[in-house]
Design an enzyme around this catalytic site. Structure first.
Site, PDB file in Angstrom:
ATOM      1  CG  HIS A   1      -1.944   0.888   1.234  1.00  0.00           C
ATOM      2  ND1 HIS A   1      -3.595   0.732   2.068  1.00  0.00           N
ATOM      3  CD2 HIS A   1      -1.947   2.071   0.307  1.00  0.00           C
ATOM      4  CE1 HIS A   1      -4.067   1.374   1.935  1.00  0.00           C
ATOM      5  NE2 HIS A   1      -2.903   3.070   1.028  1.00  0.00           N
TER       6      HIS A   1
ATOM      7  CG  HIS B   1      -1.128   6.178  -2.224  1.00  0.00           C
ATOM      8  ND1 HIS B   1      -2.205   5.747  -3.593  1.00  0.00           N
ATOM      9  CD2 HIS B   1      -1.450   5.406  -1.218  1.00  0.00           C
ATOM     10  CE1 HIS B   1      -3.738   5.610  -2.495  1.00  0.00           C
ATOM     11  NE2 HIS B   1      -2.678   5.449  -1.856  1.00  0.00           N
TER      12      HIS B   1
ATOM     13  CG  HIS C   1      -7.902   2.938  -0.767  1.00  0.00           C
ATOM     14  ND1 HIS C   1      -6.895   2.835  -1.792  1.00  0.00           N
ATOM     15  CD2 HIS C   1      -6.667   4.541  -0.197  1.00  0.00           C
ATOM     16  CE1 HIS C   1      -5.270   3.171  -1.469  1.00  0.00           C
ATOM     17  NE2 HIS C   1      -5.286   3.911  -0.815  1.00  0.00           N
TER      18      HIS C   1
ATOM     19  CD  GLU D   1      -7.540   7.036   3.849  1.00  0.00           C
ATOM     20  OE1 GLU D   1      -8.050   6.332   3.009  1.00  0.00           O
ATOM     21  OE2 GLU D   1      -6.858   7.176   4.328  1.00  0.00           O
TER      22      GLU D   1
ATOM     23  CG  ASP E   1      -2.233   5.717   2.802  1.00  0.00           C
ATOM     24  OD1 ASP E   1      -2.057   6.072   1.291  1.00  0.00           O
ATOM     25  OD2 ASP E   1      -2.919   6.422   3.503  1.00  0.00           O
ATOM     26  CG  ASP E   2       0.305   9.282   0.476  1.00  0.00           C
ATOM     27  OD1 ASP E   2      -0.154   9.072  -0.985  1.00  0.00           O
ATOM     28  OD2 ASP E   2      -0.712   8.575   1.162  1.00  0.00           O
TER      29      ASP E   2
HETATM   30  N1  ADE Z   1      -4.272   9.083  -2.363  1.00  0.00           N
HETATM   31  C1  ADE Z   1      -3.576   8.278  -1.602  1.00  0.00           C
HETATM   32  N2  ADE Z   1      -3.167   8.455  -0.467  1.00  0.00           N
HETATM   33  C2  ADE Z   1      -4.107   8.072  -0.300  1.00  0.00           C
HETATM   34  C3  ADE Z   1      -5.332   7.697   1.076  1.00  0.00           C
HETATM   35  N3  ADE Z   1      -4.394   7.641   2.305  1.00  0.00           N
HETATM   36  N4  ADE Z   1      -6.442   7.378   0.747  1.00  0.00           N
HETATM   37  C4  ADE Z   1      -7.100   7.931  -0.204  1.00  0.00           C
HETATM   38  N5  ADE Z   1      -6.677   8.187  -1.609  1.00  0.00           N
HETATM   39  C5  ADE Z   1      -5.688   8.279  -1.491  1.00  0.00           C
HETATM   40 ZN    ZN Z   2      -3.589   4.463   0.528  1.00  0.00          ZN
END
Ligand code: ADE
Ligand code: ZN
Length: 347
Positions: free
Chosen positions: A26, A28, A206, A209, A287-288
């Site tokens: 997971h 991006h 996703h 969340e 994630d990011d």
């Molecule tokens: N795009 C990038 N990060 C995300 C996240 N945590 N949830 C949904 N879309 C995303």
């Molecule tokens: Zn994500």
């Protein structure tokens, strides 16, 4: 096979867990765009940034929810224009992932976030896929590309993106669903996911969340996904938890993301340990990472410190990551053996 040796010489928990072989499922790619690279690409492409400096940009990384993050995440993508930019972004992630002990990565990429700005799909995909194809040789990280659709855009837009990706013949492992979750339930994308499945692509989404447990159920029943990204809100529905446990549906959990986006109050309140104790197949992901204060090693490290996780539990989480991956047996078995060797080596 790597030699782990004694971990005693490594100072921090994060340095120690960076030696643990793991899969990242997971992540991006655009969420690995570091402020320094944003400034470098802006200069290269003559894009004017509305930030005085790297520090000024970093100070804006104080989010109140998913949307407040997405606004900055999409705005910063303006600096990504050429195949070389996408190659540089991807290569920088892979180098950092290797340091974090990642041995296999299934990475998300948002084509619509680029085509909507006038970047040709072929240009963006070429840079990403070229970097990914060199990854196993350069970094020892096997990879797969998951094309993610923005759920706040139309199903038609997702379908035409999928058709364009298929027409280009790029090596793609699967499809996913991301962006603003609340008010955008999965069902709208049923046909898109059916088409992807018919092409042999793996399906993830996703769900849970910020959105309710029903979005997880719909992602499973309507989109027929094999894996849920996040999924932390499943704990609000005991029947759903039982189903996820029984069917061994993997949940790719992102602790530092959930803290930064205020899904939970702080790391101590994060449910991942409770999820594991209930028998859910959870893995740890970033994630990011350039926005949320840590790559995957830092996610493992901060969890280990907060919850006092021992080496056996950390190894179990890493095993879960390989069991949740879309890997064929020879590579999966080899990577699971690396985890066992790590567990043996740590004292
Ligand atoms: N795009 C990038 N990060 C995300 C996240 N945590 N949830 C949904 N879309 C995303
Ligand atoms: Zn994500």
């Amino acid at each position: 096979m790597p030699q782990y040796g004694s971990l005693a010489g490594r100072r921090t928990i994060t340095e120690r867990v960076a030696t643990l072989p793991k899969a990242e499922l997971h992540l991006h790619l655009e969420g690995t765009l570091e402020p320094e690279l944003i400034f470098e690409l802006a200069a290269r492409n003559r894009v004017r940034l509305p930030y005085a400096s790297v520090d000024d940009l970093r100070r804006r990384y104080a989010f109140t929810d998913l949307q407040s993050f997405l606004d900055l995440y999409y705005a910063n993508m303006r600096v990504l224009r050429t195949a070389q930019d996408f190659r540089d972004l991807t290569t920088a992630y892979l180098a950092r992932a290797r340091q974090a002990g990642v041995r296999h990565a299934e990475v998300f990429f948002d084509p619509q976030a680029h085509t909507s700005r006038g970047v040709p799909l072929a240009e963006a995909l070429a840079g990403v896929t070229e970097a990914l194809s060199d990854s196993e040789r350069e970094y020892g990280v096997s990879t797969g590309l998951v094309v993610t659709f923005l759920r706040d855009l139309s199903a038609d837009s997702a379908m035409s993106t999928l058709e364009s990706v298929l027409d280009l013949g790029s090596p793609v492992l699967g499809v996913g669903l991301d962006s603003a979750e609340m008010g955008h339930p999965p069902a709208k994308f049923a046909e898109v996911f059916a088409r992807a499945r018919a092409e042999g692509l793996r399906c993830v989404a996703h769900a849970g969340e910020e959105g309710p447990p029903e979005y997880i159920t719909d992602a499973l029943d309507v989109l027929r996904v094999e894996r849920i990204d996040h999924g932390v809100r499943c704990l609000e529905d005991d029947g759903l938890v039982e189903r996820l446990v029984r069917d061994r549906i993997p949940l790719t959990v992102c602790p530092l993301s959930n803290v930064r986006l205020r899904v939970v109050d702080d790391l101590a309140a994060h449910p991942i340990v409770r999820m594991r104790d209930r028998g859910l197949l959870v893995s740890v992901n970033s994630d990011d990472p350039s926005y949320f204060g840590g790559y995957v090693d830092e996610n493992y490290g901060q969890l280990a410190r907060e919850f006092g996780l021992d080496a056996s539990t950390l190894a179990e989480l890493a095993r879960n990551s390989f069991e949740s991956a879309f890997l064929e047996p020879p590579r999966r078995d080899a990577l699971l053996a690396e985890v066992a060797a790590w567990r043996q080596a740590v004292t």
